[in-house]
Scaffold this motif. Structure first.
Motif, short mmCIF file in Angstrom:
data_model
loop_
_atom_site.label_atom_id
_atom_site.label_comp_id
_atom_site.label_asym_id
_atom_site.label_seq_id
_atom_site.Cartn_x
_atom_site.Cartn_y
_atom_site.Cartn_z
N MET A 1 9.80 10.29 -14.21
CA MET A 1 9.44 10.56 -12.81
C MET A 1 8.40 11.68 -12.71
SD MET A 1 11.89 11.47 -9.58
CE MET A 1 11.17 11.70 -7.95
N ILE A 2 8.57 12.72 -13.51
CA ILE A 2 7.58 13.81 -13.51
C ILE A 2 6.22 13.28 -13.94
CG2 ILE A 2 6.94 16.01 -14.58
CD1 ILE A 2 9.89 16.67 -14.80
N ASP A 3 6.22 12.41 -14.94
CA ASP A 3 4.96 11.82 -15.40
C ASP A 3 4.28 11.03 -14.27
OD1 ASP A 3 3.11 11.06 -17.66
OD2 ASP A 3 3.78 9.07 -17.05
N HIS A 4 5.08 10.30 -13.49
CA HIS A 4 4.54 9.54 -12.37
C HIS A 4 3.96 10.47 -11.30
CE1 HIS A 4 3.99 6.31 -9.51
NE2 HIS A 4 4.79 6.91 -8.64
N LEU A 5 4.68 11.54 -11.00
CA LEU A 5 4.21 12.49 -9.99
C LEU A 5 2.91 13.16 -10.44
CD1 LEU A 5 7.60 14.14 -8.97
CD2 LEU A 5 6.19 12.63 -7.55
N LEU A 6 2.83 13.46 -11.72
CA LEU A 6 1.60 14.07 -12.25
C LEU A 6 0.42 13.10 -12.19
CD1 LEU A 6 2.99 16.05 -15.32
CD2 LEU A 6 2.19 16.99 -13.14
N SER A 7 0.69 11.81 -12.39
CA SER A 7 -0.39 10.84 -12.28
C SER A 7 -0.87 10.72 -10.83
CB SER A 7 0.09 9.47 -12.79
OG SER A 7 1.09 8.93 -11.96
N LEU A 8 0.04 10.83 -9.89
CA LEU A 8 -0.35 10.82 -8.48
C LEU A 8 -1.16 12.07 -8.13
CD1 LEU A 8 2.98 9.59 -6.81
CD2 LEU A 8 0.88 8.26 -7.13
N GLN A 9 -0.84 13.16 -8.81
CA GLN A 9 -1.54 14.42 -8.55
C GLN A 9 -3.02 14.31 -8.89
OE1 GLN A 9 -1.01 17.94 -11.19
NE2 GLN A 9 -0.02 18.90 -9.39
N GLU A 10 -3.35 13.47 -9.85
CA GLU A 10 -4.76 13.34 -10.25
C GLU A 10 -5.62 12.83 -9.11
OE1 GLU A 10 -4.85 10.86 -13.66
OE2 GLU A 10 -3.73 12.27 -14.96
N ASN A 11 -5.07 11.94 -8.26
CA ASN A 11 -5.85 11.37 -7.16
C ASN A 11 -5.60 12.07 -5.83
OD1 ASN A 11 -6.94 9.35 -8.87
ND2 ASN A 11 -5.08 8.11 -8.62
N GLU A 12 -4.43 12.69 -5.68
CA GLU A 12 -4.10 13.37 -4.42
C GLU A 12 -3.63 14.79 -4.72
OE1 GLU A 12 -1.91 10.85 -1.50
OE2 GLU A 12 -1.79 9.42 -3.17
N HIS A 13 -4.52 15.57 -5.30
CA HIS A 13 -4.14 16.91 -5.75
C HIS A 13 -3.69 17.80 -4.61
CE1 HIS A 13 -4.03 20.41 -8.34
NE2 HIS A 13 -4.75 21.06 -7.41
N GLU A 14 -4.31 17.68 -3.44
CA GLU A 14 -3.96 18.55 -2.32
C GLU A 14 -2.52 18.31 -1.87
OE1 GLU A 14 -6.76 18.15 0.79
OE2 GLU A 14 -8.45 19.00 -0.34
N TYR A 15 -2.06 17.06 -1.94
CA TYR A 15 -0.70 16.78 -1.50
C TYR A 15 0.30 17.00 -2.63
CZ TYR A 15 3.41 14.42 0.33
OH TYR A 15 4.70 14.14 0.75
N TYR A 16 0.05 16.39 -3.80
CA TYR A 16 0.97 16.52 -4.93
C TYR A 16 0.66 17.79 -5.72
CZ TYR A 16 2.56 11.77 -3.99
OH TYR A 16 3.10 10.65 -3.40
N SER A 17 0.91 18.90 -5.10
CA SER A 17 0.67 20.19 -5.75
C SER A 17 1.78 20.47 -6.76
CB SER A 17 0.63 21.31 -4.72
OG SER A 17 1.89 21.42 -4.06
N ASP A 18 1.57 21.45 -7.62
CA ASP A 18 2.61 21.84 -8.58
C ASP A 18 3.87 22.28 -7.85
OD1 ASP A 18 0.91 21.27 -10.63
OD2 ASP A 18 0.40 23.36 -11.10
N GLU A 19 3.68 22.98 -6.72
CA GLU A 19 4.83 23.48 -5.96
C GLU A 19 5.66 22.32 -5.41
OE1 GLU A 19 1.76 24.56 -5.71
OE2 GLU A 19 2.01 26.58 -6.56
N LEU A 20 4.98 21.27 -4.91
CA LEU A 20 5.70 20.13 -4.36
C LEU A 20 6.49 19.41 -5.46
CD1 LEU A 20 6.26 18.18 -1.98
CD2 LEU A 20 4.29 16.86 -2.75
N ILE A 21 5.85 19.20 -6.59
CA ILE A 21 6.52 18.50 -7.70
C ILE A 21 7.72 19.31 -8.19
CG2 ILE A 21 6.25 17.71 -10.08
CD1 ILE A 21 3.36 17.03 -9.40
N LYS A 22 7.55 20.62 -8.33
CA LYS A 22 8.67 21.47 -8.75
C LYS A 22 9.81 21.40 -7.73
CE LYS A 22 5.86 24.86 -11.28
NZ LYS A 22 5.36 26.25 -11.29
#
Length: 232
Positions: A1-22
């Motif tokens: 799941m973390i890997d999936h969230l990080l892949s989404l972060q590549e295209n939507e960095h402003e939304y999928y921030s490190d803080e949101l994923i954590k």
């Protein structure tokens, strides 16, 4: 799941921030850990107050699990009484008694009361699970009541229901059954005194015991013999 969230972060960095994923991962860990530990403590407390229930679980495990191994997840569907104990525990002591707050998506009428769109809704599981109109002897621990009872999805809902139900319901019940069953298979359990275990509930978002559970356990002789730790 973390890997999936990080892949989404590549295209939507402003939304999928490190803080949101954590934050997402922390919520998953806390929600899964706290509710399981609380439910397991309540289950053991109920069983210690009714030793006959422990004997029934033990006999069921001995009948369905070979002597040369410990309980495994694949055994759980055959352990119907153990599953009924878990259901009854979650009925009496749902780990989140008011569920997660919901919101009315449109104006509606519930039991004659008008509920406006946008109203925060709290589902009182404690009241539903102990409603004498729905349950016979609602305050008593009776695992057998679930043997032939068919759940309509709205009288027994420790994980919520519908699209907003808890996505971890399946794994939660399996882990709870696996841990509880293993504890009963491997150990002999008894109360620390002749007095019944105090079942007073605490306060909070979840429903912990006021007095943490204390019990006496010792390895079952059959388990010790299985591993050649004592003579036959």
């Amino acid at each position: 799941m973390i890997d999936h969230l990080l892949s989404l972060q590549e295209n939507e960095h402003e939304y999928y921030s490190d803080e949101l994923i954590k934050g997402i991962i922390m919520v998953l860990l806390i929600a899964g850990t706290d509710t399981l530990s609380i439910s397991l403590e309540w289950a053991m407390a109920l069983l210690l107050n009714q030793p006959e229930a422990i004997k029934k679980i033990k006999a069921e495990i001995d009948a369905h699990v070979p002597e040369d191994r410990l309980l495994e997840e694949q055994d759980l569907p055959n352990l119907t009484y153990l599953q009924n104990v878990i259901k009854e525990t979650l009925r009496l002591y749902p780990p989140v008694p008011l569920l997660i707050p919901h919101e009315a998506s449109e104006d509606c009428t519930v039991a004659g009361y008008h509920v406006s769109k946008g109203t925060m809704l709290l589902v009182n599981l404690w009241a539903i699970h102990r409603d004498p109109k729905l349950w016979e002897d609602p305050t008593k621990f009776i695992p057998e009541r679930h043997q032939e009872r068919r759940d309509d999805g709205f009288t027994m809902l420790p994980f919520g229901a519908g699209r907003r139900g808890c996505p971890g319901a399946g794994i939660g019940t399996r882990v709870l059954g696996f841990v509880l069953g293993t504890l009963v298979q491997v150990f002999e359990w008894e109360r620390t005194s002749e007095e019944m275990v105090d079942m007073t509930e605490g306060r909070g978002f979840s429903i912990p015991k006021v007095e943490p559970l204390e019990a006496i356990c010792r390895p079952r002789r059959a388990i010790l013999q299985q591993h050649s730790l004592v003579p036959p």
